[in-house]
Each structure stands twice: as C-alpha cells, then as structure tokens.
Motif scaffolding. Structure first.
Motif, PDB file in Angstrom:
ATOM      1  N   CYS A 130      65.532  64.247 -13.327  1.00 51.07           N
ATOM      2  CA  CYS A 130      64.088  64.007 -13.492  1.00 51.07           C
ATOM      3  C   CYS A 130      63.464  63.379 -12.248  1.00 51.07           C
ATOM      4  CB  CYS A 130      63.813  63.159 -14.722  1.00 51.07           C
ATOM      5  SG  CYS A 130      64.062  61.389 -14.478  1.00 51.07           S
ATOM      6  N   GLY A 131      64.243  63.168 -11.220  1.00 53.92           N
ATOM      7  CA  GLY A 131      63.677  62.636  -9.983  1.00 53.92           C
ATOM      8  C   GLY A 131      63.242  61.179 -10.088  1.00 53.92           C
ATOM      9  N   GLY A 132      63.686  60.489 -11.124  1.00 51.68           N
ATOM     10  CA  GLY A 132      63.425  59.047 -11.196  1.00 51.68           C
ATOM     11  C   GLY A 132      62.263  58.636 -12.075  1.00 51.68           C
ATOM     12  N   ILE A 133      61.775  59.540 -12.959  1.00 57.26           N
ATOM     13  CA  ILE A 133      60.704  59.106 -13.871  1.00 57.26           C
ATOM     14  C   ILE A 133      61.289  58.573 -15.183  1.00 57.26           C
ATOM     15  CG2 ILE A 133      58.830  60.482 -12.882  1.00 57.26           C
ATOM     16  CD1 ILE A 133      59.223  62.415 -15.314  1.00 57.26           C
ATOM     17  N   CYS A 134      62.546  58.195 -15.143  1.00 61.23           N
ATOM     18  CA  CYS A 134      63.182  57.498 -16.271  1.00 61.23           C
ATOM     19  C   CYS A 134      63.195  58.356 -17.531  1.00 61.23           C
ATOM     20  CB  CYS A 134      62.461  56.166 -16.529  1.00 61.23           C
ATOM     21  SG  CYS A 134      63.497  54.940 -17.346  1.00 61.23           S
ATOM     22  N   SER A 135      63.534  59.646 -17.368  1.00 66.29           N
ATOM     23  CA  SER A 135      63.519  60.480 -18.565  1.00 66.29           C
ATOM     24  C   SER A 135      64.752  61.358 -18.728  1.00 66.29           C
ATOM     25  CB  SER A 135      62.254  61.350 -18.593  1.00 66.29           C
ATOM     26  OG  SER A 135      62.401  62.484 -17.794  1.00 66.29           O
ATOM     27  N   CYS A 136      65.808  61.167 -17.888  1.00 60.45           N
ATOM     28  CA  CYS A 136      66.966  62.060 -18.031  1.00 60.45           C
ATOM     29  C   CYS A 136      68.294  61.339 -18.140  1.00 60.45           C
ATOM     30  CB  CYS A 136      67.013  63.050 -16.865  1.00 60.45           C
ATOM     31  SG  CYS A 136      67.519  62.307 -15.289  1.00 60.45           S
TER      32      CYS A 136
ATOM     33  N   PHE B 291      54.245  57.541 -14.272  1.00 59.10           N
ATOM     34  CA  PHE B 291      54.470  58.855 -14.881  1.00 59.10           C
ATOM     35  C   PHE B 291      55.716  58.905 -15.761  1.00 59.10           C
ATOM     36  CE2 PHE B 291      51.420  59.953 -11.630  1.00 59.10           C
ATOM     37  CZ  PHE B 291      50.645  60.911 -12.272  1.00 59.10           C
ATOM     38  N   THR B 292      56.244  57.743 -16.143  1.00 57.84           N
ATOM     39  CA  THR B 292      57.401  57.743 -17.046  1.00 57.84           C
ATOM     40  C   THR B 292      56.938  58.150 -18.449  1.00 57.84           C
ATOM     41  OG1 THR B 292      57.030  55.447 -17.654  1.00 57.84           O
ATOM     42  CG2 THR B 292      58.441  55.832 -15.737  1.00 57.84           C
ATOM     43  N   PRO B 293      57.876  58.607 -19.282  1.00 53.89           N
ATOM     44  CA  PRO B 293      57.488  58.998 -20.651  1.00 53.89           C
ATOM     45  C   PRO B 293      56.736  57.877 -21.376  1.00 53.89           C
ATOM     46  CG  PRO B 293      59.741  59.685 -20.205  1.00 53.89           C
ATOM     47  CD  PRO B 293      59.301  58.881 -19.013  1.00 53.89           C
TER      48      PRO B 293
ATOM     49  N   GLU C  11      61.886  50.335 -20.490  1.00 55.32           N
ATOM     50  CA  GLU C  11      62.071  51.792 -20.505  1.00 55.32           C
ATOM     51  C   GLU C  11      63.490  52.164 -20.127  1.00 55.32           C
ATOM     52  OE1 GLU C  11      58.940  54.014 -18.498  1.00 55.32           O
ATOM     53  OE2 GLU C  11      57.679  52.247 -18.655  1.00 55.32           O
TER      54      GLU C  11
ATOM     55  N   ARG D  38      56.490  58.702  -3.134  1.00 54.33           N
ATOM     56  CA  ARG D  38      56.843  58.912  -4.544  1.00 54.33           C
ATOM     57  C   ARG D  38      56.878  57.586  -5.304  1.00 54.33           C
ATOM     58  NH1 ARG D  38      59.109  63.502  -7.934  1.00 54.33           N
ATOM     59  NH2 ARG D  38      59.990  62.380  -9.671  1.00 54.33           N
TER      60      ARG D  38
ATOM     61  N   ARG E 183      67.803  70.398 -21.863  1.00 58.37           N
ATOM     62  CA  ARG E 183      67.098  69.395 -21.053  1.00 58.37           C
ATOM     63  C   ARG E 183      67.470  69.463 -19.576  1.00 58.37           C
ATOM     64  NH1 ARG E 183      62.999  65.647 -22.853  1.00 58.37           N
ATOM     65  NH2 ARG E 183      63.799  64.359 -21.158  1.00 58.37           N
TER      66      ARG E 183
ATOM     67  N   GLY F 245      66.417  66.630  -8.684  1.00 53.58           N
ATOM     68  CA  GLY F 245      66.608  65.807  -7.489  1.00 53.58           C
ATOM     69  C   GLY F 245      65.336  65.072  -7.120  1.00 53.58           C
ATOM     70  N   LEU F 246      65.230  64.718  -5.837  1.00 50.99           N
ATOM     71  CA  LEU F 246      64.135  63.840  -5.394  1.00 50.99           C
ATOM     72  C   LEU F 246      62.752  64.367  -5.744  1.00 50.99           C
ATOM     73  CD1 LEU F 246      65.134  62.819  -1.779  1.00 50.99           C
ATOM     74  CD2 LEU F 246      65.729  61.762  -3.969  1.00 50.99           C
ATOM     75  N   HIS F 247      62.585  65.699  -5.675  1.00 49.47           N
ATOM     76  CA  HIS F 247      61.258  66.291  -5.861  1.00 49.47           C
ATOM     77  C   HIS F 247      61.013  66.759  -7.286  1.00 49.47           C
ATOM     78  CE1 HIS F 247      60.013  66.330  -1.629  1.00 49.47           C
ATOM     79  NE2 HIS F 247      61.279  66.588  -1.353  1.00 49.47           N
ATOM     80  N   ALA F 248      61.923  66.446  -8.199  1.00 54.80           N
ATOM     81  CA  ALA F 248      61.719  66.879  -9.588  1.00 54.80           C
ATOM     82  C   ALA F 248      60.309  66.486 -10.013  1.00 54.80           C
ATOM     83  CB  ALA F 248      62.745  66.221 -10.502  1.00 54.80           C
TER      84      ALA F 248
ATOM     85  N   GLY G 126      70.305  63.261 -11.056  1.00 57.07           N
ATOM     86  CA  GLY G 126      68.899  62.979 -10.753  1.00 57.07           C
ATOM     87  C   GLY G 126      67.978  64.074 -11.234  1.00 57.07           C
TER      88      GLY G 126
ATOM     89  N   ALA H   7      55.273  56.627  -9.011  1.00 53.95           N
ATOM     90  CA  ALA H   7      56.235  57.234  -9.955  1.00 53.95           C
ATOM     91  C   ALA H   7      56.289  56.443 -11.258  1.00 53.95           C
ATOM     92  CB  ALA H   7      57.624  57.329  -9.331  1.00 53.95           C
TER      93      ALA H   7
END
Ligand code: HEM
Ligand code: FES
Lengths: 105, 389
Positions: A40-46, B92-94, A67, B85, B324, B332-335, A38, B89
């Motif tokens: 990236c914490g779920g922003i679909c980037s890792c 804020f994805t790429p 995505e 979140r 990376r 984790g959750l707060h990344a 986890g 959330a």
C-alpha cells in the motif's frame, strides 16, 4: 545515513542505507529485503511491511499509533514487538538497528 | 504477430487476449515502433515496483513525453519522493478517510435523486464522473461551482488521440489552465484566514522551504488528476462486470458484506489503471532478454492481475476472492496514495447504486469508451433499472 539490518525468514541478514526521511518499509525496499512488500506504499492499509523490533531497540521508537496498532491486531504472526515498517521513521539514532522479518501472512 | 500498442484504440476495447499472449509468449516484450519494453507477469511487475533504484519514475511514468510538466511525487524517486509523499500520506490512511463516508453518501444520493423515478441512468455521466471530482474538490477546498469546469480540464489532460505518441495540444492548454487555477486559489488563501486541509499543509511546506511553488502546484495537479478519472472508471467497470456476471451479482445481493471483496476483485479483474511506466537505470536481464539501461518499461498492472501463475482461475470474475494483493493500485513506494479513498468512494457508490436500481441492465449497444494508453473504462454506461432485484 543510518544503516538498518533486516533478518529475513531464510536467515539471511540484509543491510540497507536509509535515505533522508525514509521509514523502515522504504529502507527495506532500498535493500530489496525479502518478505517486506509494501503493497500500500505506507498508507497503513496492507500490513505487508510487518517487522519485529526486539527489546532495547523497541524502547527507542515512538510507540505505535492507534491505526498501526489496529492493523497489527489483525495479524496472525503478531507479537508484542510487532511494528508496521511504514509507520516507523528512520533517523540517525536508529543507525545499526536490527529487525526481523516475520513469516508472510 | 504479437503486438502491444497502447495507443491503438482497438486494444482498448478488449486488451485481455493480447495480455494473455504477452504473459505466455513475450514476458519481456519490446515495441519497436515506439521503442519501449513491457513487463506483463505479476511477479515481474511486483519486483519492478519494489525495485525503484533500477526502475525509476524520475523520467516520467507515461510512455510518451509529457508537455507542460511540473514536478510531482508520481514522477520522482527518493529522496524527493520520500519528502513529498510523507507530507500528506498520513491524511490518506483508511482511518483518516473513513470520516468522509457521510459526505460521500450525501453527494451520491444527491446525484442519484433526479434519476430515482425515471428508471434510467448513465452510470458515468450522471453519476460516477461527478462523485470523485466532487470529493476531491471538497478535500482541496475548491467551490462546487467549479467542479464541471475542472473535470473538463482534467479529462483533457488524460486524453490521447488515436495512434499519436504525445499529449495533444488541448491537454497542454488544459494543464496550464489547471496550474493557473491552482495558483489563483493559493493567492486567495494567502490573504484569508488559515485553513486546516491538504493545500494548507502544502503551502506551509512551501513557506518552510520544503517544497517549491512548482512542487505545490504539481502536487495539487496530481491529486486532482489521479483521483478523478480512475475512480469514475472503477465504478463504471464494476457495474458492467456485474451486468455481465449475473451469478456474481446474485451472490453479492445475497451477501452484501462481500462488497469490499467484490471491489478488490473488480480492481484485479478489470481495474482502470492498465499500466504505468518506468525508466531503467541499468541493464536488466530477465527471461533471456536484456532491457538496456535508459529504456522505457511499461508495467502492465491489469495484465499482471490476470496472471494464472499468481491467481487461480485468474480470468474468472469471482466476487468472493478478495485479492488484496492485486496491482491495480500499483505497489511499493508509489502505491496509490488515494487507494483508501477510492475504496471508500467505490463502496458507498455501489451501495447506493445497487439499493436504488434493484434489477438493472446495461444497454451494451450504447456503451462508449475513453481512449488513453493508461486508463481504461467507459465514458457512457446507460442502464435501465426497476423492479425487485
Ligand atoms: C480506482 C481508483 C484509482 C486507481 C485505479 C488508482 C491507481 C493508481 C496507481 C496504479 C498508482 C501507482 C502509480 C505508479 O506506480 O507509478 C497510483 C498512484 C497515485 N494515486 Fe491513485 N488510483 C486511484 C484513485 C486515486 C485517488 C482517489 C487519489 C486521490 C488522492 C489518487 C492519488 C494518487 C497519487 C497522488 C498517486 C501517486 C503516489 C506516489 O507516486 O507516491 N488515486 N494510483
Ligand atoms: S506498507 Fe502497507 S501498511 Fe505498511
């Protein structure tokens, strides 16, 4: 609370209780599952939340969005049953779901 | 004697020697003066950010007590954090932030234009301090005319006086001024045509009973604080590191496709967020010591990023490394929710700066730093430039 079981690379199965609104990635962190980071914490980037969801269970999930599909495309251990755990919300209907944790990339 | 005191200005100049000793000699360090603990190795920090049940954010993520606090996702555990979140959330994805590239570039060029022919620029005050705030204001829908005022307030919120273990009163007043500004903005919106943006999403959640008014204010607060200072400092730190490592700058110039990798390496090697705090919910046994339940624990992310147990030649700046998995954005959750946005801003900023400047040199004698226990970076990076690179 729905229970999700993660079969780790070492063969150990870890079961975790999801809290409301959690995803498969967040639930895995609840259980300290090995191999689901986890980053990236779920922003679909890792893609460090990669899981394999088999057959009949896969059909009960909403299919991956564009995505998520793009990220999975880049994975060495991708399979037709690949999902990103952070993009899969857990709900009561998924109680008892078993997923497998692929090898690290 | 080995000490780690993030309120000591001298540490901010160069924390890396202290960090190395912490990793090697005291991976579970206790600061007696302020009674907090510190984890410094990569594996320990990563394990802690993932184990949110034991390393809780709900008592705050600063070491010092915060004044004028409102509820925010950064200082919450599940299930409250989960609810907050997930609300935004997906914005804020790429892929979602990629559409901002043109606006970021336009803003960057606008800021650079007055300096193009002068051969001099202060990377921070003329450019890097303004760009992220302009983007965040755009995302939140605040008028351009308010940017400088808002930046003054957010700067005051993060500043800490030397050796003082609390937020100065100016920070508290600035926090209240920001809450007031946000509340006014929401009032104006309530009477106008609905918009489709972050604040509208948060206000809809309030209307649906999913967020309290305070939680909405806290959310806007954290979005305007977190994305401002840090991205500014990343751009400044990167120009500084490239100045100090001409060989790496030459590699980057020869292979511009390495820029994203070079940004990750700058995040790893000299990332702005030095540390975030947690509070233990039970005793933790680690490396032969016991951190008691209820203790504050600093997770030293930038220190963990230089752990040679994790990275080869960890103290070497290598723009080809593309690490990376660094902890510069936490994990984790707060990344970091804004990581994709920060990466986009940094990439566009560096493209525009490097293209404009050609050959450049930082005036090291005129560098100045900000002072905060958590964010490290410059307030002034004066540069002279000109000529082919
Ligand atoms: C280079 C720039 C940045 C750095 C170094 C950075 C660093 C971090 C770190 C280390 C965390 C984790 C905090 C923790 O574990 O307690 C975090 C969280 C966060 N960041 Fe960033 N950040 C940056 C840019 C941004 C931007 C541009 C935004 C804009 C929206 C942003 C918004 C947030 C938010 C909302 C959180 C809290 C997430 C949560 O608790 O779930 N950050 N950031
Ligand atoms: S946690 Fe990063 S893509 Fe899922």
């Amino acid at each position: 609370m729905p229970k999700i079981t993660y079969v780790q690379q070492d063969g150990v199965a870890v079961t975790a209780d999801a809290l409301p609104l959690m995803t498969l990635m967040e639930t895995a962190l609840m259980g300290g599952v090995d191999g689901i980071v986890g980053t990236c914490g779920g922003i679909c980037s890792c893609a460090t939340c990669h899981v394999w969801v088999d057959g009949e269970w896969a059909d009960r999930l909403a299919p991956p969005g564009a995505e998520e599909a793009d990220m999975i495309e880049g994975l060495a251990h991708r399979r037709p049953e690949s999902r990103l755990g952070c993009q899969v919300p857990v709900n009561e209907a998924l109680d008892g779901l078993v997923v497998r944790v692929p090898p690290a990339e | 004697m080995l000490d780690y005191d993030p309120f000591d200005y001298a540490l901010h100049d160069d924390p890396y020697a202290t960090y190395r000793r912490l990793r090697d000699e005291a991976p579970v360090f206790h600061n007696r003066k302020f009674d907090f603990w510190a984890l410094s190795r990569y594996d320990d920090c990563l394990a802690a950010v993932r184990n949110f049940g034991v390393f809780s954010s709900a008592q705050g993520t600063t070491l010092e007590p915060i004044k004028a606090e409102v509820p925010t996702l950064i200082n919450a555990d599940p299930p409250i954090h989960t609810k907050m979140r997930h609300l935004i959330a997906g914005m804020f994805t790429p892929a979602k932030v990629a559409v901002l590239e043109e606006s970021v570039r336009e803003l960057a060029r606008e800021l650079l234009a007055p300096h193009r022919d002068s051969g001099r620029i202060d990377i921070i005050t003329d450019f890097a301090a303004k760009l992220p705030m302009a983007i965040i204001c755009r995302l939140l829908g605040f008028p351009k005319a308010d940017e400088d005022m808002l930046r003054g307030l957010t700067d005051a919120v993060v500043h800490r006086d030397e050796g003082v273990f609390e937020m100065p009163d100016e920070g508290m007043h600035a926090s209240y001024a920001l809450y007031g500004y946000f509340a006014e903005d929401m009032k104006r919106r309530a009477g106008a045509a609905p918009r489709d943006d972050i604040i509208a999403t948060l206000m809809a959640a309030e209307a649906a009973g999913d967020l309290t008014h305070e939680e909405v204010l806290g959310y806007i607060f954290i979005l305007s604080i977190a994305g401002n200072e840090t991205t500014t400092k990343l751009i400044g730190n990167m120009i500084y590191q490239l100045h100090r490592h001409p060989d790496q700058l030459a590699i980057l110039r020869a292979e511009p496709d390495l820029l994203p990798s070079a940004i990750e390496e700058t995040m790893r090697f000299d990332g702005p967020t030095q540390m975030m705090a947690r509070t233990t919910t039970r005793d933790v046994d680690l490396h032969g010591r016991t951190i008691p339940a209820g203790a504050k624990v600093a997770l030293l992310f930038t220190c963990a990023n230089r752990d040679d147990r994790k990275y080869d030649r960890a103290e070497i700046y290598d723009v080809r490394r593309n690490p990376r998995d660094h902890l510069g954005f936490g994990g984790g959750l707060h990344a970091c929710l804004g990581a994709a946005l920060a990466r986009l801003e940094a990439r566009v900023a560096m493209e525009e700066l490097l293209a404009m400047m050609g050959r450049f040199a930082v005036d090291e004698s005129a560098l100045q730093r900000m002072h905060s226990p958590q964010v490290r970076g410059f307030t002034h990076v004066p540069v002279e430039f000109g000529g082919a690179a």
